[in-house]
Write a protein that holds these residues in place. Structure first.
Motif, PDB file in Angstrom:
ATOM      1  N   ARG A  45       1.013  -1.105  -0.155  1.00 21.69           N
ATOM      2  CA  ARG A  45       0.070   0.143   0.039  1.00 21.69           C
ATOM      3  C   ARG A  45       1.010   1.200   0.035  1.00 21.69           C
ATOM      4  NH1 ARG A  45      -2.137   3.763   3.671  1.00 21.69           N
ATOM      5  NH2 ARG A  45      -4.378   4.235   3.131  1.00 21.69           N
ATOM      6  N   ALA A  46       1.838   1.355   0.901  1.00 25.87           N
ATOM      7  CA  ALA A  46       2.541   2.493   0.897  1.00 25.87           C
ATOM      8  C   ALA A  46       3.438   2.836  -0.283  1.00 25.87           C
ATOM      9  CB  ALA A  46       3.532   2.322   2.171  1.00 25.87           C
ATOM     10  N   VAL A  99       1.746  14.433  -6.297  1.00 26.81           N
ATOM     11  CA  VAL A  99       1.373  13.056  -5.918  1.00 26.81           C
ATOM     12  C   VAL A  99       1.245  13.001  -4.326  1.00 26.81           C
ATOM     13  CG1 VAL A  99       3.038  11.146  -5.368  1.00 26.81           C
ATOM     14  CG2 VAL A  99       3.314  12.461  -7.657  1.00 26.81           C
ATOM     15  N   LYS A 100       0.234  12.126  -4.011  1.00 23.07           N
ATOM     16  CA  LYS A 100      -0.036  12.003  -2.488  1.00 23.07           C
ATOM     17  C   LYS A 100       0.132  10.807  -2.198  1.00 23.07           C
ATOM     18  CE  LYS A 100      -4.236  12.070   0.623  1.00 23.07           C
ATOM     19  NZ  LYS A 100      -5.590  12.264   0.581  1.00 23.07           N
ATOM     20  N   LEU A 101       1.085  10.510  -1.148  1.00 19.99           N
ATOM     21  CA  LEU A 101       1.371   9.447  -0.547  1.00 19.99           C
ATOM     22  C   LEU A 101       0.425   8.676   0.312  1.00 19.99           C
ATOM     23  CD1 LEU A 101       5.205  10.049   0.352  1.00 19.99           C
ATOM     24  CD2 LEU A 101       4.332   9.371  -1.595  1.00 19.99           C
ATOM     25  N   ALA A 102       0.556   7.358   0.898  1.00 22.01           N
ATOM     26  CA  ALA A 102      -0.590   6.803   1.566  1.00 22.01           C
ATOM     27  C   ALA A 102      -0.709   7.250   2.918  1.00 22.01           C
ATOM     28  CB  ALA A 102      -0.056   5.129   1.734  1.00 22.01           C
ATOM     29  N   ASP A 103       0.487   7.924   3.472  1.00 22.76           N
ATOM     30  CA  ASP A 103       0.384   8.595   4.692  1.00 22.76           C
ATOM     31  C   ASP A 103      -0.189   9.866   4.619  1.00 22.76           C
ATOM     32  OD1 ASP A 103       2.247  10.190   3.724  1.00 22.76           O
ATOM     33  OD2 ASP A 103       4.165   9.487   4.789  1.00 22.76           O
ATOM     34  N   GLY A 104      -0.671  10.392   3.576  1.00 21.44           N
ATOM     35  CA  GLY A 104      -1.336  11.420   3.303  1.00 21.44           C
ATOM     36  C   GLY A 104      -0.450  12.908   2.779  1.00 21.44           C
ATOM     37  N   ARG A 105       0.919  12.935   2.730  1.00 19.32           N
ATOM     38  CA  ARG A 105       1.453  13.824   2.457  1.00 19.32           C
ATOM     39  C   ARG A 105       1.634  14.085   0.853  1.00 19.32           C
ATOM     40  NH1 ARG A 105       7.566  12.075   4.226  1.00 19.32           N
ATOM     41  NH2 ARG A 105       6.720  10.060   3.951  1.00 19.32           N
ATOM     42  N   ASP A 106       1.466  15.473   0.518  1.00 19.27           N
ATOM     43  CA  ASP A 106       1.328  15.508  -0.720  1.00 19.27           C
ATOM     44  C   ASP A 106       2.824  16.401  -1.283  1.00 19.27           C
ATOM     45  OD1 ASP A 106      -1.363  14.849  -1.160  1.00 19.27           O
ATOM     46  OD2 ASP A 106      -1.912  16.886  -0.390  1.00 19.27           O
ATOM     47  N   GLY A 153      -5.005   0.833  -6.656  1.00 18.15           N
ATOM     48  CA  GLY A 153      -4.931   1.947  -7.376  1.00 18.15           C
ATOM     49  C   GLY A 153      -6.167   3.114  -6.784  1.00 18.15           C
ATOM     50  N   ASN A 154      -6.429   3.789  -7.561  1.00 22.31           N
ATOM     51  CA  ASN A 154      -7.505   4.808  -6.991  1.00 22.31           C
ATOM     52  C   ASN A 154      -8.780   4.908  -7.837  1.00 22.31           C
ATOM     53  OD1 ASN A 154      -5.643   5.967  -4.637  1.00 22.31           O
ATOM     54  ND2 ASN A 154      -4.513   6.025  -6.628  1.00 22.31           N
ATOM     55  N   PRO A 155      -9.476   3.917  -8.017  1.00 22.00           N
ATOM     56  CA  PRO A 155     -10.567   3.933  -9.082  1.00 22.00           C
ATOM     57  C   PRO A 155     -11.865   5.160  -8.558  1.00 22.00           C
ATOM     58  CG  PRO A 155     -10.968   2.076  -7.707  1.00 22.00           C
ATOM     59  CD  PRO A 155      -9.474   2.704  -7.251  1.00 22.00           C
ATOM     60  N   PHE A 156     -12.094   5.979  -9.313  1.00 23.94           N
ATOM     61  CA  PHE A 156     -13.125   7.049  -9.435  1.00 23.94           C
ATOM     62  C   PHE A 156     -12.578   8.071  -8.101  1.00 23.94           C
ATOM     63  CE2 PHE A 156     -15.435   3.376 -10.994  1.00 23.94           C
ATOM     64  CZ  PHE A 156     -15.782   3.991 -12.326  1.00 23.94           C
ATOM     65  N   GLY A 157     -11.372   8.061  -7.723  1.00 25.02           N
ATOM     66  CA  GLY A 157     -10.936   8.802  -6.556  1.00 25.02           C
ATOM     67  C   GLY A 157     -11.069   8.032  -5.357  1.00 25.02           C
ATOM     68  N   LEU A 158     -11.318   6.755  -5.292  1.00 29.15           N
ATOM     69  CA  LEU A 158     -11.619   5.918  -4.018  1.00 29.15           C
ATOM     70  C   LEU A 158     -10.066   5.631  -3.811  1.00 29.15           C
ATOM     71  CD1 LEU A 158     -14.966   4.314  -4.862  1.00 29.15           C
ATOM     72  CD2 LEU A 158     -14.533   6.341  -3.289  1.00 29.15           C
ATOM     73  N   ASP A 159      -9.527   6.108  -3.035  1.00 31.13           N
ATOM     74  CA  ASP A 159      -7.970   5.890  -2.851  1.00 31.13           C
ATOM     75  C   ASP A 159      -7.629   4.532  -2.106  1.00 31.13           C
ATOM     76  OD1 ASP A 159      -8.768   6.729  -0.479  1.00 31.13           O
ATOM     77  OD2 ASP A 159      -7.593   8.252  -0.104  1.00 31.13           O
TER      78      ASP A 159
END
Length: 356
Positions: A45-46, A99-106, A153-159
């Motif tokens: 995931r990360a 780019v947004k990481l799994a821990d929320g950092r952009d 992945g992030n289908p339809f923005g569902l991360d």
């Protein structure tokens, strides 16, 4: 009102005393395959990222330029230097990407290089601390139809969504909407939807075996037919994009064109790749190859027609490019060429070609 109040009081007094939630039935251990899937997702995931892009538009009246959202997609961490791999169509036409990481950092990303012909792009972000681990690299050359695959992945923005399935077929070709066809694709029934593009396709060991790139669906949603660029192609193209900013495909120094190839093949009743012109000083010229000849009376006579590379047939320009992509610049390959009705075998060293 008095009647309703009396009725409610009667129902409450009639209710069982001491009603409690039911006891939970112990589940027991998760199945082995469930534990393996959970572990794969938690490990991977990360390394998967969410990509959002913006584009610049100009107001018709004021002529002011604004940055507006363009789209979203997926990607994954390639190495410890901050390189992120995604699909070219995820960032095509964008003026900026985040780019947004799994821990929320952009992180604002810069474009390192792209190969539209492979639908691959490389971005770079600067992560000072807690860098996510790169996705482990597998191989696609030994994939078998029926083996398990997993898409994140992030289908339809569902991360950070996980889907799974199997390898449905290998060596598929997919025509691009506005570009060249993409060849040697992996077909899978793992659910892939808009927004999954650029995310990793993993095997059951959590290794990268492809980049999710497209779906076949009349409705625009997953219909059980998805496609991924194989990791062997990715592992060949990405290092060049990082080093040169583009992909230099192997070639022999000839000019070919798919539209003209279809016309000439029908006109001359042949199946192969018609050499239109031979570039001066290239491997093809040194091997004595000839292009199409235009006679004085306006008729066209074919020169050399390539029908196979190392014994593997080619009958379209896309297949020709895909065959050459299996080799490296500097490799020697054997071509089967039809010349004046006879098959001639030629041995040529591949040279550096144009960007693809």
């Amino acid at each position: 009102m008095l009647l309703i109040g009396a009725l409610c009081a009667q129902l409450v007094s009639a209710a069982p005393v001491g009603v409690k939630p039911r006891a939970v039935t112990p589940r027991g251990e998760l199945a082995v395959d469930e534990r393996a899937t959970i572990d794969l997702f938690e490990r991977s995931r990360a390394s998967v990222v969410f990509i959002s892009t913006r584009e610049q538009v100009q107001d018709f009246w004021s002529r002011n330029v604004f940055s507006v959202p363009k789209g979203t997609g997926s990607g994954f961490v390639w190495d410890d230097l901050g390189h992120v791999v995604t699909n070219y169509h995820v960032i095509e036409g964008a003026s900026e990407a985040v780019v947004k990481l799994a821990d929320g950092r952009d992180y604002k990303a810069s474009l390192v290089g792209a190969s539209p012909g492979h639908d691959i792009a490389v971005l770079r972000i600067s992560v000072a601390q807690k860098r996510p681990q790169p996705v482990p690299i597998g191989t696609s050359g030994d994939l078998k139809v029926g083996q398990k695959v997993f898409a994140i992945g992030n289908p339809f923005g569902l991360d950070w969504t996980l889907t799974n399935g199997i390898v449905s077929a290998l060596n598929r070709s997919l025509s691009g909407d506005n570009g060249p066809a993409i060849d040697n694709l992996i077909q899978t029934d793992a659910a892939i939807n808009p927004g999954n593009s650029g995310g990793p396709l993993l095997d059951s060991a959590g290794r990268l075996i492809g980049i999710n790139t497209a779906i076949y669906s009349p409705s625009g949603a997953s219909a059980g037919i998805g496609f991924a660029v194989p990791v062997d192609t990715v592992n060949k193209v990405v290092p060049q994009l990082i080093r040169y900013g583009k992909y230099l495909r192997p070639t022999i120094g000839i000019h070919v064109d798919e539209a003209w190839n279809q016309r000439l093949s029908a006109m001359l009743n042949i199946r192969g790749v018609v050499v239109l012109r031979v570039a001066p000083g290239g491997a093809a010229e040194r091997a004595g190859m000839k292009g199409v000849i235009l006679n004085r009376n306006g008729t066209v006579a074919a020169g050399d027609i390539i029908v196979a590379v190392e014994g593997r047939p080619v009958d379209t320009v896309n297949k020709w490019n895909a065959r050459l992509d299996d080799y490296e610049i500097g490799d020697r390959v054997k071509l089967s060429v039809v010349r004046q009705g006879k098959v001639v075998e030629l041995s040529l060293i591949l040279q550096s070609g144009d960007q693809r």
